[in-house]
Design an enzyme around this catalytic site. Structure first.
Site, short mmCIF file in Angstrom:
data_model
loop_
_atom_site.label_atom_id
_atom_site.label_comp_id
_atom_site.label_asym_id
_atom_site.label_seq_id
_atom_site.Cartn_x
_atom_site.Cartn_y
_atom_site.Cartn_z
N ARG A 180 60.17 -1.67 -17.73
CA ARG A 180 59.74 0.04 -18.71
C ARG A 180 61.29 0.35 -17.87
O ARG A 180 61.21 1.06 -16.99
CB ARG A 180 58.99 -0.40 -16.87
N ARG A 188 63.35 -8.01 -27.54
CA ARG A 188 63.46 -6.94 -25.90
C ARG A 188 63.20 -7.90 -25.18
O ARG A 188 63.76 -8.03 -23.61
CB ARG A 188 62.83 -5.67 -26.08
N HIS A 208 64.42 2.57 -28.58
CA HIS A 208 63.11 3.26 -27.76
C HIS A 208 63.14 3.68 -25.73
O HIS A 208 63.48 3.41 -25.12
CB HIS A 208 61.71 1.66 -27.36
N ASP A 261 51.74 10.31 -28.62
CA ASP A 261 52.26 8.94 -28.95
C ASP A 261 52.12 9.70 -30.56
O ASP A 261 51.20 9.02 -31.65
CB ASP A 261 51.08 7.81 -28.38
N GLU A 284 62.08 8.23 -29.50
CA GLU A 284 62.32 6.52 -29.88
C GLU A 284 63.13 6.37 -31.40
O GLU A 284 62.55 7.12 -32.29
CB GLU A 284 61.34 5.75 -30.04
#
Ligand code: BG6
Length: 282
Positions: A59, A84, A154, A197, A254
């Site tokens: 994270r 990832r 990201h 978002d 991102e």
């Protein structure tokens, strides 16, 4: 200097230092989880609650979302794809000069990737660690049929406080709001008062994350979309590997190929998404 480090649980990362910067890159996910030029505090945010566990994305830092960004059409597949959490190989490294180190990490199709996504591919991340950070994510189609990808570098950026920052450079872009599922037009700078978002589209300019004492500049190539994300209070409390107040000190910008910026890649052809990140002190 490039050193391979191993945590007690077997999690491996490359520790890179030169006269201009220090960086750390996990082999799982080719995940850059630390980058600090010597004239600045770390540019990348890393959760204090982050797990460094095999099979789980870190994270913070720069997770690579690939070969899809967000959810796939099949809801059983992992959000943001499998790159990832896959194990990459260090395929090249070079100390260009005392201030510059370059590395390439590579991921190829495997039996397990073919079960999730039925195409043969080579994915490489070329990283340049210096007083700026450059990431080039190259997708090559090794299959006999064309495929389409969405993707993102990201990046989680470290900020002094969410109430002190704004984002410049997206003022004339339209965006898809993932919270309302509607399309809007941005007018002016982005400030944060609530969960954000969004997928910004048709981007032609550099993006600037302006904080009290510094400004981070992001320049993208091979991309015309960018995601801006802060989970705010409630989503942050629900998120894995994130402390409740973590939303205050991070914001994601991102570098992406998302929505109509998805890339179709013909057999033996490649596409490269490039992000160039630098900091200036104010
Ligand atoms: C962002 C998405 O890119 O990633 C958010 O826009 C999502 O909706 C976030 O919550 C984090 O995703 P994950 O899978 O790392 O928890």
């Amino acid at each position: 200097m490039i050193n391979l480090q191993k945590l007690k649980n077997g999690f491996e990362y490359l520790d890179i230092s030169n006269k201009s910067a220090h960086a750390k890159i996990a082999l799982q996910g080719a995940h850059i989880f630390h980058y600090a030029p010597h004239n600045s505090n770390p540019l990348l945010w890393l959760s204090q609650a982050s797990d460094f566990e095999l099979g789980k994305a870190i994270r913070g830092g720069v997770p690579i979302c690939w070969p899809w960004f967000g959810m796939s059409e099949n809801p059983e597949l992992p959000q943001h794809g499998f790159a990832r959490t896959s194990m990459w190989q260090l395929s090249a490294s070079s100390e260009i000069d005392a201030h510059t180190t370059e590395l390439t990490l590579t991921l190829k199709h495997s039996k397990s990737s073919l079960k999730l996504w039925p195409y043969r591919f080579e994915l490489s991340l070329h990283v340049r660690v210096s007083d700026t950070l450059t990431m080039e994510l190259k997708t090559t189609n090794l299959d006999e049929k064309p495929f389409k990808i969405t993707q993102a570098l990201h990046s989680y950026f470290q900020i002094s406080d969410i109430s002190h920052v704004h984002i410049e450079g997206l003022g004339k872009s339209s965006y898809f709001d993932a919270l309302t599922q509607e399309q809007y037009q941005q007018n002016g700078d982005i400030e944060f008062y609530q969960e954000v978002d969004r997928i910004y589209q048709g981007i032609k300019h550099e993006i600037r994350l302006v904080d009290i004492k510094r400004q981070i500049v992001i320049k993208n190539e091979g991309s015309s979309s960018a995601v801006v994300w802060n989970p705010w209070i409630e989503k942050c409390a629900r998120m894995s590997a994130m402390n409740n107040d973590a939303y205050r000190t991070m914001v994601c910008i991102e570098s992406a190929n998302a929505l109509e910026d998805a890339k179709a890649i013909a057999p033996l052809q490649s596409h490269t998404l490039k992000a160039y990140i630098e900091v200036t002190n104010l």
